[in-house]
Write an enzyme that holds these catalytic residues in place. Structure first.
Site, PDB file in Angstrom:
ATOM      1  N   LYS A 151     -15.113  17.481   9.864  1.00  0.00           N
ATOM      2  CA  LYS A 151     -16.081  17.428  10.963  1.00  0.00           C
ATOM      3  C   LYS A 151     -16.396  18.856  11.378  1.00  0.00           C
ATOM      4  CE  LYS A 151     -14.046  13.086  12.115  1.00  0.00           C
ATOM      5  NZ  LYS A 151     -12.762  13.185  11.389  1.00  0.00           N
ATOM      6  N   THR A 164       0.871  -1.180   0.000  1.00  0.00           N
ATOM      7  CA  THR A 164       0.000   0.000   0.000  1.00  0.00           C
ATOM      8  C   THR A 164       0.904   1.225   0.000  1.00  0.00           C
ATOM      9  OG1 THR A 164      -0.009   0.086   2.392  1.00  0.00           O
ATOM     10  CG2 THR A 164      -1.753  -1.191   1.371  1.00  0.00           C
ATOM     11  N   TRP A 207     -20.815  16.012   9.385  1.00  0.00           N
ATOM     12  CA  TRP A 207     -19.726  15.702   8.462  1.00  0.00           C
ATOM     13  C   TRP A 207     -19.935  16.403   7.130  1.00  0.00           C
ATOM     14  CZ3 TRP A 207     -19.517   9.635   8.817  1.00  0.00           C
ATOM     15  CH2 TRP A 207     -18.901   9.270  10.018  1.00  0.00           C
TER      16      TRP A 207
END
Ligand code: AMP
Length: 545
Positions: free
Chosen positions: A443, A186, A448
């Site tokens: 936030k 990754t 959100w």
């Protein structure tokens, strides 16, 4: 009672055997590192992969060996795929855009013993070679004439084409299907990269599903342009799907600029192309600069787009200007990568453009084999009503169980699900919409704001080429959005125009507190906007009061 059918292990070599036997003439076209068009086919690829395997086996490569590549999308890279995995060794495809520290880490962590590289990366190999003490031999993926210039600079150097003089392997070895086949790390935006180790079985099952008509739909009549790199999650499984079905493959080498991609789409009559959004943005800019007419020049039917959200403007442009369907997909390295894909259902037939585009912006429905759920902070499943947003968990036969060399620690919850780190909604038809990476969501006042939605809206604004939204600390609201944009060449859009555009398109309280313009946005090694870097860059940014 047991079934009484034959028990053949699912091995990647069987794909090549099939392609050679039943699709020998299907072409594999490469725009080489040097820039010329080279034409091969599955017969030739099969023959060369067996020669390469013969040469590698003679050097002891087999079960337990890890062979690395630092390479573009070319036929040689594909030959390495089949030769190394066919021998039962592991192919470690390295993302060359990783930082030197990460390269150092992964080559040593993976214990790569052979490293094949395109000559583009010779300076990188030269610089890094002393940090790779475990690499026994480096192979330049070129003809023998490259040795004269490279041998004085790179230790233990061999040349790829010389390996082709070896006796071909007579038969691909048979072994159990759970054996490791390939390794991808990754991109590791925080901490060291983590290794995801695919097996023959997981790869084969993933390929069978990826090739379905309702998914990527590879077929003997298709011509597939792989813009997505072979070093990124096995190019989304498309090379295997192509071998399985006999699709013609077009491999662009390092030439990912708009002019090269356009020429390949046109000259090779590409019907399907796969890549991340940044690649298509580059193509669009080239088309605009040159005043080209893709509908007249090309026969592209499907553009598979994943890795980052496909903005509405891109969906619309593929439809109107190319007459092509943008096939939106979501997945991740830990999922081989396919999780969901967006095809309409029969009930969507006859929808008007607006409704169609809105549907296409969703990432799609689970592919067969992948189970999805969204959960709240207590791990409780949320409704699939298209509204409830939660952490996205997945399980399936090509989803990770452990990271490489971290087998002590399961990455699954008590029910066998892997937490993707993404936040999503799922509607009653099963269409998943990615709200955000949990790290990127803004936030604000206990609510959100989706950075993806804001970016998508901003990308539709005339004059805007790229957009990224990050949260900036705010004394009252906790965080507020900052929009960072790159203008199209010659465009003059300013903060007022962008805010005006967003005004009717997103809820009022989502409107960014500021819009700033930069020349370019930092990208991760896989072509996504590097939010962590942007947050560091703007950490002292003062929002206007
Ligand atoms: P990688 O492992 O580098 O392929 O990155 C996987 C991550 O990319 C996912 O967890 C998502 O956050 C993001 N991603 C992939 N596809 C999409 C998509 N279609 N829309 C939005 N984000 C995506």
């Amino acid at each position: 009672m047991q079934g009484l059918m034959q028990d053949h292990p699912l091995l990647i070599s069987s794909l090549l055997e099939h392609a050679e036997r039943f699709h020998p003439e299907a072409q594999i076209v490469t725009k080489s590192v040097e820039g010329q068009i080279e034409r091969g086919n599955w017969r030739q690829l099969g023959e060369r992969a067996r020669r390469l395997a013969g040469a590698l086996a003679a050097q002891g490569v087999g079960q337990g060996s890890v062979v690395a590549t630092l390479a573009w999308n070319t036929q040689r890279h594909l030959e390495l795929y089949f030769a190394v995995m066919g021998l039962g060794a592991v192919l470690h495809t390295i993302n060359p855009r990783l930082s030197p520290e990460h390269l150092d880490f992964i080559v040593n962590h993976a214990e790569d013993s052979y490293l094949f590289f395109d000559t583009t990366f010779a300076p990188l190999v030269e610089k890094m070679q002393q940090r790779f003490p475990g690499v026994r031999r480096f192979y330049a993926m070129a003809g023998a004439d490259c040795l004269a210039t490279l041998a004085p600079k790179i230790r233990d150097l061999g040349c790829y084409e010389t390996l082709m003089e070896a006796e071909p392997l007579a038969h691909w070895p048979q072994f159990e299907e759970g054996r490791a086949a390939s390794l991808c790390y990754t991109s590791g935006t925080t901490g060291n990269p983590k290794g995801v180790l695919y097996s023959h079985r997981s790869t084969m099952l993933h390929s069978c599903v990826a090739a379905q008509a309702d998914l990527m739909g590879a077929s003997a009549g298709a011509t597939v342009l792989l813009v997505v790199p072979l070093f990124h999650v096995n190019a989304w499984g498309l090379p295997y799907a192509a071998a399985m079905t006999g699709a013609k493959l077009v491999l662009p080498g390092p030439h990912l600029d708009g002019a090269s991609i356009y020429a390949l789409l046109r000259d090779e009559k590409v019907s399907m192309a796969a890549g991340v959004p940044t690649i298509w943005q580059m193509l669009f800019q080239y088309i605009d600069q040159q005043g080209l007419d893709p509908r007249a020049d090309l026969c592209l039917e499907t553009a598979v787009v994943g890795g980052s959200a496909a903005p509405r403007s891109m969906i619309e442009r593929f439809d109107r200007q190319f007459g092509a369907y943008l096939l939106h997909a979501w997945g991740m390295t830990e999922m081989s990568p396919l999780g969901v894909m967006n095809r309409p259902l029969p009930k969507h037939a006859g929808q008007d453009d607006e409704a169609r585009y809105a549907l296409q912006m969703k990432q799609g429905r689970a592919v067969f084999g992948v189970r999805l759920k969204i959960v709240d902070d207590d791990g409780l499943s949320l409704a699939h009503d298209g509204v409830a947003r939660g952490r996205l968990l997945v399980s399936g036969p090509w989803v990770i169980r452990h990271y490489f060399k971290d087998e002590q620690r399961s990455v699954l919850d008590a029910h066998g699900y892997f937490d993707t780190g993404d936040i999503a909604t799922i509607d009653a038809d099963g269409y998943l919409t990615l709200v955000d990476r949990s790290k990127d969501v803004i936030k604000s006042g206990g609510e959100w704001i989706s950075s993806i939605d804001l970016e998508n809206a901003a990308l539709g604004c005339p004059g805007i080429a790229q957009a990224a939204v990050i949260g900036i600390a705010h004394p009252k609201w906790q965080e507020r959005p900052l929009l960072i944009c790159v203008r199209l060449p010659g465009a003059e859009a300013g903060q007022a125009e962008v805010l005006d555009w967003l005004g009717g398109r997103v809820p009022r309280w989502w409107l960014p507190d500021a819009v700033v313009f930069v020349d370019s946005l930092p990208l991760t090694a896989t072509g996504k906007i590097y939010k962590l870097g942007l947050r560091a860059l703007f950490k002292d940014f003062q929002l206007p009061h």
